[in-house]
Design an enzyme around this catalytic site. Sequence first.
Site, PDB file in Angstrom:
ATOM      1  N   ARG A 239       0.862  -1.181   0.000  1.00 34.06           N
ATOM      2  CA  ARG A 239       0.000   0.000   0.000  1.00 34.06           C
ATOM      3  C   ARG A 239       0.901   1.234   0.000  1.00 34.06           C
ATOM      4  O   ARG A 239       1.971   1.231   0.621  1.00 34.06           O
ATOM      5  CB  ARG A 239      -0.882   0.044   1.252  1.00 34.06           C
ATOM      6  CG  ARG A 239      -2.056  -0.938   1.261  1.00 34.06           C
ATOM      7  CD  ARG A 239      -3.123  -0.610   0.213  1.00 34.06           C
ATOM      8  NE  ARG A 239      -4.236  -1.550   0.253  1.00 34.06           N
ATOM      9  CZ  ARG A 239      -4.316  -2.691  -0.429  1.00 34.06           C
ATOM     10  NH1 ARG A 239      -3.344  -3.043  -1.242  1.00 34.06           N
ATOM     11  NH2 ARG A 239      -5.382  -3.461  -0.325  1.00 34.06           N
ATOM     12  N   GLU A 268      -4.507   7.221  -4.554  1.00 35.40           N
ATOM     13  CA  GLU A 268      -4.732   6.623  -5.875  1.00 35.40           C
ATOM     14  C   GLU A 268      -6.092   7.046  -6.410  1.00 35.40           C
ATOM     15  O   GLU A 268      -7.025   7.181  -5.630  1.00 35.40           O
ATOM     16  CB  GLU A 268      -4.672   5.094  -5.772  1.00 35.40           C
ATOM     17  CG  GLU A 268      -3.305   4.602  -5.329  1.00 35.40           C
ATOM     18  CD  GLU A 268      -3.245   3.083  -5.123  1.00 35.40           C
ATOM     19  OE1 GLU A 268      -4.274   2.406  -5.321  1.00 35.40           O
ATOM     20  OE2 GLU A 268      -2.188   2.590  -4.739  1.00 35.40           O
ATOM     21  N   HIS A 287      -1.782  -0.021  -9.608  1.00 34.07           N
ATOM     22  CA  HIS A 287      -2.295  -0.964  -8.599  1.00 34.07           C
ATOM     23  C   HIS A 287      -2.957  -2.185  -9.262  1.00 34.07           C
ATOM     24  O   HIS A 287      -4.161  -2.415  -9.133  1.00 34.07           O
ATOM     25  CB  HIS A 287      -3.293  -0.251  -7.669  1.00 34.07           C
ATOM     26  CG  HIS A 287      -3.461  -0.946  -6.347  1.00 34.07           C
ATOM     27  ND1 HIS A 287      -3.793  -0.297  -5.192  1.00 34.07           N
ATOM     28  CD2 HIS A 287      -3.336  -2.258  -6.000  1.00 34.07           C
ATOM     29  CE1 HIS A 287      -3.874  -1.159  -4.196  1.00 34.07           C
ATOM     30  NE2 HIS A 287      -3.605  -2.369  -4.661  1.00 34.07           N
TER      31      HIS A 287
HETATM   32  C1  GLV Z   1      -4.769  -5.442  -3.561  1.00 34.19           C
HETATM   33  O1  GLV Z   1      -4.023  -4.536  -3.320  1.00 34.19           O
HETATM   34  C2  GLV Z   1      -5.312  -6.306  -2.562  1.00 34.19           C
HETATM   35  O2  GLV Z   1      -5.228  -5.981  -1.374  1.00 34.19           O
HETATM   36  O3  GLV Z   1      -5.860  -7.352  -2.936  1.00 34.19           O
END
Ligand code: GLV
Length: 326
Positions: A239, A268, A287
Amino acid sequence: MTKPFVFITRQVPEESLVALKVVADVEVWPEKETPVPRELLLEKAAKAAGLYTMLSDKIDDELLNNAPNLKVVANLAVGFDNIDVKTASEKGVAVCNTPDVLSDTTADLTFALLMATGRRIVEAAEYVKEGKWQNWAPLLLAGTDIHHKTIGIVGMGRIGSAVAKRATGFEMEILYHNRSRNTKAETELGAEYVSFDDLIERSDYIVCLAPFTEDTKDLFTYETFKQMKSSAIFINASRGGVVVEEDLIKALEEKSIAGAGLDVFRQEPISKDHPLLTFSNVVALPHIGSSSVETRHEMAALVSRNIANVLKGDKPEAIVNEEVLG
Ligand code: GLV
Ligand code: GLV
């Protein structure tokens, strides 16, 4: 008898909803890319028994305190830092996620990002597309090796272990730091448990896969980057909040590290004017860690089963706050 109402905050694969529709009245926010507006989410939550959420939806105490019928919030992600789990637990709301099904896919992406950053793949591909390739040259777009280097994995959970497994194929030395020892990774993959400082100082590739918590918030600061080798490459697939981005920018400006591969950001999506995008040695992705067609379908099916199970009074396959099941 009317079925419980479930609100889904984004379009998801239709076939993954079949099982859920047997037990619930399902409404889907009909946009693929635009998040549901906050007001509408609150309105739907106020009458929902289940919420099927994305990591971009804030499921906070305001929402949870105004959702009298809510029994389950199921995230289409392994991470659940967008959900106030403490309040959910107090309210008896089950919080579900999608672990395991995405570990290998996310590890693939993480390793691809590591390789792309180390070997300057994106920069090189752009170089060709932009017509800049005029001659062969001995050090043209020379990157840094991956094989036989030292990888330091911060967060040795399921995804971290899957990354370590990939690293064994490249005969890398594997260091890791984690809240608790992962003896399986030590015995099966030869990973060495070290302190955070040791990992930062010794690794050629520092890869963050730790979940975002109070302990990992702002973990990577200017001091951390200064401690790294100047040839080190930093990879973040957990993250954005684990990194103080201004500090990373400063470290890149000062060439304290050699590059960064980032799949996640503090805020984001980022805009094309984000200062991190000005560096040729930064590879930025939107992401997409778990984003393969196969895995996103599996995740969607798991979310549906998680919700259906809670609504039926059964134990869901993946629950974060098991104590609410009573
Ligand atoms: C993606 O970042 C997730 O947490 O699955
Ligand atoms: C976290 O849950 C992981 O699977 O690494």
